[in-house]
Design a protein around this motif. Sequence first.
Motif, PDB file in Angstrom:
ATOM      1  N   ASP A 191      -2.109   4.242  -1.614  1.00 50.28           N
ATOM      2  CA  ASP A 191      -1.737   5.517  -2.202  1.00 50.28           C
ATOM      3  C   ASP A 191      -0.444   5.374  -2.994  1.00 50.28           C
ATOM      4  O   ASP A 191       0.464   4.623  -2.599  1.00 50.28           O
ATOM      5  CB  ASP A 191      -1.524   6.586  -1.114  1.00 50.28           C
ATOM      6  N   VAL A 199       1.516  12.491  -1.568  1.00 48.07           N
ATOM      7  CA  VAL A 199       0.613  11.670  -2.364  1.00 48.07           C
ATOM      8  C   VAL A 199       0.560  12.164  -3.807  1.00 48.07           C
ATOM      9  O   VAL A 199       0.340  13.353  -4.071  1.00 48.07           O
ATOM     10  CB  VAL A 199      -0.802  11.662  -1.741  1.00 48.07           C
ATOM     11  N   ASN A 202      -4.144   9.631  -4.758  1.00 46.59           N
ATOM     12  CA  ASN A 202      -4.721   9.335  -3.450  1.00 46.59           C
ATOM     13  C   ASN A 202      -5.770   8.236  -3.587  1.00 46.59           C
ATOM     14  O   ASN A 202      -6.782   8.406  -4.255  1.00 46.59           O
ATOM     15  CB  ASN A 202      -5.350  10.600  -2.864  1.00 46.59           C
TER      16      ASN A 202
END
Length: 325
Positions: A191, A199, A202
């Motif tokens: 990530d 994030v 992702n």
Amino acid sequence: MKRSTLIKHVGTLAILMFTFGVMAQNPPSPYVRYDSNVTAPDTTDYVTFKTGGTTMGYYALPDPVYHPTYVSTGTLTGGFVWNWTNPTHPGTAATFNKPGAANYVEITYPVAGAYVINVAEQAPAGFGSCADPSPTVMNVSVIAPPTFTISAPALGATCGDQAAQAISVAIVENVPANWAAYAFQVTEEIDEIDINDAVINNGTETVIHNYTTASKLKTLGGTSPNFTWSFNTAPLTVNNGHRTRYVYRFKKAADAPGAAAHGVISAITQKSDYILPGIANLNTYPFASGNAQVVINSGVAEITYIVNPVPSTGPIYHIPNQYAY
């Protein structure tokens, strides 16, 4: 000369045992012959000890003179009995239950250790009540479940790209190397994250090592009972100028039952879960952390690495010379 022999239960390991020609109809698959020497065997039936004792099923092959159609039809001549005994045990004797065919037994091993199991076929009174004077013998070793301890190094530096890291596993199971085999999977997730670990991009969690209950990991280092296995992570690269997080997870095998906890399944533990007519429950045994880099989270073993981009220094700002001119 003895004409009958003991057929031991080997559960899902039947395909790994020695081959004795075409599998006969009876005893039923996956049971195969235990040892070529019925009175002085030099092999061992390994069984995983479970809390409260482990129960395994076994067949004794009937004498073909008295039971001529057993192999083809499973028919036993009435009145014959098979006497199962446990002359040697680790302090607490095994117990015997005979729930099905007369030549079938379920043996419960109450503690870990070495057992010697004997079985002798005995004819009914109509055939003279003769009992085999030289029982068939089986050696059983009831062993502790495997331990599976995962270790990973801490990063020496986290600024910029870092080299791949070696993640190692120490497996302890008291079986010969040719029976050491383990089912589990390892996943990788990459990530891109911000300064608060939120994030930005992702990544997808992908399986990078997939050892199912059918295939299992069998290429191991070390010697019995201490086996080893390791793999390298991907190179820990800063992606797209963002802080980048690499997460490696050890989970239960992809084909383990949904209700099973995360952990390892060995060839011997899987075999030890078999009782006629098959495997009702497949037990897993927990992953353990070997150092602080490995965190156990709901049974999953996780290793996390974060690499940071090198700061890019901007221009200097000053009070311009013309400010007070």
